[in-house]
Design a protein around this motif. Structure first.
Motif, PDB file in Angstrom:
ATOM      1  N   THR A 159       0.848  -1.195   0.000  1.00  0.00           N
ATOM      2  CA  THR A 159       0.000   0.000   0.000  1.00  0.00           C
ATOM      3  C   THR A 159       0.886   1.248   0.000  1.00  0.00           C
ATOM      4  O   THR A 159       2.081   1.184   0.309  1.00  0.00           O
ATOM      5  CB  THR A 159      -0.910   0.031   1.233  1.00  0.00           C
ATOM      6  OG1 THR A 159      -0.079   0.206   2.407  1.00  0.00           O
ATOM      7  CG2 THR A 159      -1.728  -1.251   1.363  1.00  0.00           C
ATOM      8  N   TRP A 160       0.279   2.395  -0.304  1.00  0.00           N
ATOM      9  CA  TRP A 160       1.061   3.630  -0.294  1.00  0.00           C
ATOM     10  C   TRP A 160       1.567   3.997   1.106  1.00  0.00           C
ATOM     11  O   TRP A 160       2.716   4.440   1.232  1.00  0.00           O
ATOM     12  CB  TRP A 160       0.257   4.769  -0.925  1.00  0.00           C
ATOM     13  CG  TRP A 160       0.306   4.692  -2.423  1.00  0.00           C
ATOM     14  CD1 TRP A 160      -0.683   4.322  -3.281  1.00  0.00           C
ATOM     15  CD2 TRP A 160       1.451   4.967  -3.249  1.00  0.00           C
ATOM     16  NE1 TRP A 160      -0.243   4.338  -4.590  1.00  0.00           N
ATOM     17  CE2 TRP A 160       1.064   4.738  -4.599  1.00  0.00           C
ATOM     18  CE3 TRP A 160       2.758   5.376  -2.987  1.00  0.00           C
ATOM     19  CZ2 TRP A 160       1.940   4.904  -5.667  1.00  0.00           C
ATOM     20  CZ3 TRP A 160       3.633   5.551  -4.048  1.00  0.00           C
ATOM     21  CH2 TRP A 160       3.224   5.319  -5.370  1.00  0.00           C
ATOM     22  N   PRO A 161       0.778   3.807   2.171  1.00  0.00           N
ATOM     23  CA  PRO A 161       1.351   4.049   3.500  1.00  0.00           C
ATOM     24  C   PRO A 161       2.570   3.167   3.785  1.00  0.00           C
ATOM     25  O   PRO A 161       3.542   3.627   4.398  1.00  0.00           O
ATOM     26  CB  PRO A 161       0.183   3.717   4.442  1.00  0.00           C
ATOM     27  CG  PRO A 161      -1.044   4.027   3.635  1.00  0.00           C
ATOM     28  CD  PRO A 161      -0.691   3.585   2.246  1.00  0.00           C
ATOM     29  N   GLU A 162       2.540   1.912   3.320  1.00  0.00           N
ATOM     30  CA  GLU A 162       3.689   1.027   3.511  1.00  0.00           C
ATOM     31  C   GLU A 162       4.896   1.500   2.696  1.00  0.00           C
ATOM     32  O   GLU A 162       6.039   1.412   3.153  1.00  0.00           O
ATOM     33  CB  GLU A 162       3.324  -0.413   3.129  1.00  0.00           C
ATOM     34  CG  GLU A 162       2.387  -1.086   4.115  1.00  0.00           C
ATOM     35  CD  GLU A 162       1.901  -2.449   3.635  1.00  0.00           C
ATOM     36  OE1 GLU A 162       2.402  -2.926   2.580  1.00  0.00           O
ATOM     37  OE2 GLU A 162       1.025  -3.039   4.286  1.00  0.00           O
ATOM     38  N   GLY A 164       5.541   4.596   2.058  1.00  0.00           N
ATOM     39  CA  GLY A 164       6.058   5.712   2.846  1.00  0.00           C
ATOM     40  C   GLY A 164       6.888   5.250   4.028  1.00  0.00           C
ATOM     41  O   GLY A 164       7.977   5.790   4.291  1.00  0.00           O
ATOM     42  N   GLN A 165       6.396   4.229   4.750  1.00  0.00           N
ATOM     43  CA  GLN A 165       7.122   3.709   5.912  1.00  0.00           C
ATOM     44  C   GLN A 165       8.467   3.115   5.500  1.00  0.00           C
ATOM     45  O   GLN A 165       9.501   3.372   6.138  1.00  0.00           O
ATOM     46  CB  GLN A 165       6.275   2.649   6.615  1.00  0.00           C
ATOM     47  CG  GLN A 165       5.039   3.204   7.313  1.00  0.00           C
ATOM     48  CD  GLN A 165       4.027   2.107   7.638  1.00  0.00           C
ATOM     49  OE1 GLN A 165       4.336   0.917   7.585  1.00  0.00           O
ATOM     50  NE2 GLN A 165       2.802   2.511   7.963  1.00  0.00           N
ATOM     51  N   HIS A 224      -3.062  11.955  -3.512  1.00  0.00           N
ATOM     52  CA  HIS A 224      -1.899  11.152  -3.900  1.00  0.00           C
ATOM     53  C   HIS A 224      -0.746  12.033  -4.354  1.00  0.00           C
ATOM     54  O   HIS A 224       0.397  11.886  -3.874  1.00  0.00           O
ATOM     55  CB  HIS A 224      -2.289  10.170  -5.008  1.00  0.00           C
ATOM     56  CG  HIS A 224      -1.147   9.352  -5.509  1.00  0.00           C
ATOM     57  ND1 HIS A 224      -0.450   8.471  -4.700  1.00  0.00           N
ATOM     58  CD2 HIS A 224      -0.550   9.282  -6.731  1.00  0.00           C
ATOM     59  CE1 HIS A 224       0.511   7.891  -5.396  1.00  0.00           C
ATOM     60  NE2 HIS A 224       0.475   8.372  -6.633  1.00  0.00           N
ATOM     61  N   GLN A 227       0.695  13.898  -1.505  1.00  0.00           N
ATOM     62  CA  GLN A 227       1.556  13.071  -0.651  1.00  0.00           C
ATOM     63  C   GLN A 227       2.937  12.895  -1.284  1.00  0.00           C
ATOM     64  O   GLN A 227       3.963  12.971  -0.597  1.00  0.00           O
ATOM     65  CB  GLN A 227       0.916  11.706  -0.426  1.00  0.00           C
ATOM     66  CG  GLN A 227       1.714  10.777   0.474  1.00  0.00           C
ATOM     67  CD  GLN A 227       1.843  11.298   1.889  1.00  0.00           C
ATOM     68  OE1 GLN A 227       0.930  11.161   2.706  1.00  0.00           O
ATOM     69  NE2 GLN A 227       2.976  11.915   2.210  1.00  0.00           N
ATOM     70  N   TRP A 231       6.463  13.958   0.389  1.00  0.00           N
ATOM     71  CA  TRP A 231       7.597  13.032   0.529  1.00  0.00           C
ATOM     72  C   TRP A 231       8.825  13.530  -0.221  1.00  0.00           C
ATOM     73  O   TRP A 231       9.953  13.196   0.142  1.00  0.00           O
ATOM     74  CB  TRP A 231       7.203  11.641   0.030  1.00  0.00           C
ATOM     75  CG  TRP A 231       6.319  10.875   0.975  1.00  0.00           C
ATOM     76  CD1 TRP A 231       6.206  11.044   2.320  1.00  0.00           C
ATOM     77  CD2 TRP A 231       5.438   9.797   0.636  1.00  0.00           C
ATOM     78  NE1 TRP A 231       5.305  10.140   2.852  1.00  0.00           N
ATOM     79  CE2 TRP A 231       4.816   9.354   1.835  1.00  0.00           C
ATOM     80  CE3 TRP A 231       5.099   9.154  -0.551  1.00  0.00           C
ATOM     81  CZ2 TRP A 231       3.893   8.308   1.869  1.00  0.00           C
ATOM     82  CZ3 TRP A 231       4.179   8.111  -0.523  1.00  0.00           C
ATOM     83  CH2 TRP A 231       3.582   7.700   0.680  1.00  0.00           C
ATOM     84  N   TRP A 284      -4.052   2.844  -2.234  1.00  0.00           N
ATOM     85  CA  TRP A 284      -4.512   3.415  -0.962  1.00  0.00           C
ATOM     86  C   TRP A 284      -5.556   2.472  -0.374  1.00  0.00           C
ATOM     87  O   TRP A 284      -6.591   2.234  -0.985  1.00  0.00           O
ATOM     88  CB  TRP A 284      -5.078   4.822  -1.181  1.00  0.00           C
ATOM     89  CG  TRP A 284      -4.001   5.820  -1.488  1.00  0.00           C
ATOM     90  CD1 TRP A 284      -3.651   6.303  -2.709  1.00  0.00           C
ATOM     91  CD2 TRP A 284      -3.104   6.422  -0.550  1.00  0.00           C
ATOM     92  NE1 TRP A 284      -2.585   7.167  -2.603  1.00  0.00           N
ATOM     93  CE2 TRP A 284      -2.227   7.266  -1.286  1.00  0.00           C
ATOM     94  CE3 TRP A 284      -2.945   6.334   0.841  1.00  0.00           C
ATOM     95  CZ2 TRP A 284      -1.218   8.019  -0.680  1.00  0.00           C
ATOM     96  CZ3 TRP A 284      -1.929   7.087   1.431  1.00  0.00           C
ATOM     97  CH2 TRP A 284      -1.088   7.912   0.679  1.00  0.00           C
TER      98      TRP A 284
END
Length: 430
Positions: A159-162, A164-165, A224, A227, A231, A284
Motif C-alpha cells: 500500500t502507499w502508507p507502507e 512511505g514507511q 496522492h 503526498q 515526501w 490506498w
C-alpha cells in the motif's frame, strides 16, 4: 539478360518484401529482429524488412509523412496512447480484423488477454491493430538495501502508507532516495486511476466518444500527488524525470524502491549488482474496490492502406506466425513484455518459467486481478501524447513545490481538455 530478367520476375521465384517500421532499439530491437528472421526462414514467399525509425513519436510521424507521399510501409509500430489518433485516420488504416478476415487467417479476440483486447478493439469488440508489445508498471525493490535497513526483504510494500514507511526506513539508514518512478503520468495518473477504479475521463475514458472530458482532478488523485510532493521534501520520494530516466538510479543502488515498466525487468536484472524484489503497484487501502487492475502500455502493429495486395497476404501470415503460442511465449520470456495470448501464458507456466524467474508473473497477475471496468480497460483519448506532456508539466510543478497538487491537477485537466476539443473538431467522425 532479358530472358534471365523475365525468369527472375516469375511468381514462382519472386519474394514479396514487406516493410515494417518500428521503435525498438538495443536488446528489444535484437529480439524483434530475431522474430523477423524466424518468420522469414519459416517460408519462402514473403520477407519482412524491419526498419528502426526512432522512438514511438518519431516512428509515427515518419509513417504519417510517408503516407502523404505514398511511400508508407505496410506495418508500423504505434504506442498505445496514439490509438485514438490512428483510429481517427480511417482512410489510412486497414483494421487488422478486416485484414485477417480478407486473407482467411484465423484471428479471434478471445485468444488474447482481456486487458489487451479491450485497449485495441472497437465498440463491437473488433481488433483494430495487432497486439505486439504490452507491458504494465510494477514495483521493484532492492532486497539488499531492505535487509540493511532492517526491513523484511521478502515483503514488498503493498500500500502507499507502507511505501512511505519503507522509504523512511531506507532514508534513515542512509539510502539517498527512498523511491522513485519512471513514466510519471502513465504510472501515477493513468494506472493509478485504473488501479483505484476511478475514471480518467468521461465517456468510459474516451471509448464512448470524442466528446470525453478529463476528470482526474478528483480528491483521491489530489491527495496522492500531494503526498508525493510532501515526501519529495525529504527525498522519501525523489522525482527523476520523464520516460525511463529514473531506471538507472534504481539499478545503481541510489533508490531503494522503483515503480517502472514490467518490460524493463530483464534489463534491471542484467544491470543491477543486488538482489531484485518485485511487487504489485501500491494502492490506498481505504479506497473501496482497490486494487482493481492495472492497464497496459507498449504498442501494437497497425497496417496501412494502399500497399500492393500481395503484401497484405504476407502481413496476415506474419501476424498468424506472431500469434503462435511458442512464438509469443519466447517473446514474453526474452523481453519481459506480457504474453498477449492465453495460450502463451499457459505454455510459459507449463514450461516452469514463472517458478524459476521471480517477478515474471506479477505483471500478468496484476492486469488480470479483476475483470476490467470502464475505468480500467484503457484510454482512448485523442492527442494523448500531448495531454501526457501537459500532465507531466504540472506534476513537475507540484513536486517542486511551485503549485499545490489541486492547482497542478486542475491546470493539467484544463490544458488536456483544450487539446481534446481541438482533436474533436479536427476529427472526421465529428
Amino acid at each position: 539478360m532479358a530472358a534471365a530478367g523475365m525468369g527472375f520476375s516469375t511468381p514462382a521465384s519472386a519474394v514479396t518484401e514487406i516493410q515494417w517500421w518500428h521503435a525498438m532499439s538495443g536488446q528489444l530491437g535484437r529480439q524483434l529482429e530475431k522474430l523477423v528472421a524466424d518468420f522469414n526462414a519459416s517460408q519462402s514467399d514473403y520477407r519482412i524488412v524491419p526498419s528502426y525509425k526512432g522512438n514511438y513519436t518519431e516512428t509515427v510521424t515518419a509513417a504519417v509523412f510517408a503516407f502523404r507521399s505514398k511511400s508508407q510501409p505496410a506495418i508500423v509500430q504505434v504506442n498505445e496512447i496514439a490509438t485514438a489518433t490512428m483510429t481517427a485516420a480511417r482512410g489510412a488504416i486497414y483494421p487488422v480484423y478486416e485484414l485477417m478476415r480478407d486473407q482467411h487467417e484465423a484471428f479471434s479476440p478471445s485468444a488474447y488477454l482481456p486487458a489487451v483486447t479491450g485497449y485495441y478493439a472497437d465498440a463491437n469488440g473488433n481488433m483494430l491493430s495487432f497486439p505486439f508489445n504490452a507491458s504494465t508498471p510494477i514495483l521493484y525493490y532492492n532486497k539488499n538495501k531492505f535487509r540493511d535497513a532492517g526491513l523484511d526483504p521478502n515483503m514488498p510494500p503493498k500500500t502507499w502508507p507502507e511505501v512511505g514507511q519503507d522509504a523512511k526506513r531506507l532514508r534513515d539508514y542512509g539510502v539517498s532516495c527512498g523511491f522513485t518512478t519512471s513514466w510519471p503520468s502513465w504510472i501515477n495518473v493513468e494506472n493509478f486511476s485504473a488501479f483505484h477504479n476511478l475514471p480518467l475521463a468521461t465517456r468510459a475514458n474516451g471509448f464512448g466518444g470524442l466528446d470525453a472530458v478529463l476528470t482526474f482532478n478528483n480528491p483521491l488523485m489530489v491527495r496522492h500527488i500531494g503526498q508525493l510532493a510532501e515526501w519529495q521534501k525529504n527525498r522519501m520520494f525523489d522525482y527523476s524525470g520523464r520516460a525511463q530516466s529514473a531506471e538507472p538510479r534504481f539499478q545503481n543502488g541510489e533508490c531503494g524502491i522503483f515503480l517502472g515498466s514490467s518490460a524493463t525487468r530483464a534489463d534491471i536484472v542484467a544491470n543491477s549488482k543486488f538482489e531484485v524484489g518485485y511487487g504489485m503497484l501500491p494502492y490506498w487501502p481505504d479506497v473501496e474496490g482497490a486494487p482493481q487492475n492495472s492497464i497496459i502500455g507498449g504498442a501494437t502493429l497497425w497496417v496501412l492502406r494502399d500497399r500492393p495486395r500481395e503484401e497484405y497476404k504476407g502481413v496476415a501470415k506474419f501476424f498468424a506466425f506472431l500469434s503462435r503460442p511458442e512464438v509469443q511465449a519466447a517473446w514474453h520470456q526474452n523481453t519481459g513484455y506480457l504474453p498477449i495470448t492465453r495460450a502463451a501464458f499457459d505454455l510459459t507456466r507449463s514450461q516452469g518459467f514463472y517458478d524459476r524467474t521471480p517477478g515474471a508473473a506479477i505483471s500478468i497477475e496484476q492486469i488480470t486481478l479483476r475483470p476490467p471496468t470502464e475505468n480500467s480497460k484503457g484510454i482512448r483519448l485523442g492527442s494523448f501524447v500531448l495531454i501526457r506532456d501537459a500532465i507531466e508539466d504540472e506534476l513537475e510543478l507540484a513536486f517542486a513545490g511551485k503549485k499545490s497538487a489541486q492547482a497542478a491537477l486542475d491546470s493539467a485537466v484544463e490544458r488536456g481538455n483544450r487539446l481534446l476539443r481541438q482533436f474533436e473538431r479536427a476529427s472526421p467522425d465529428r
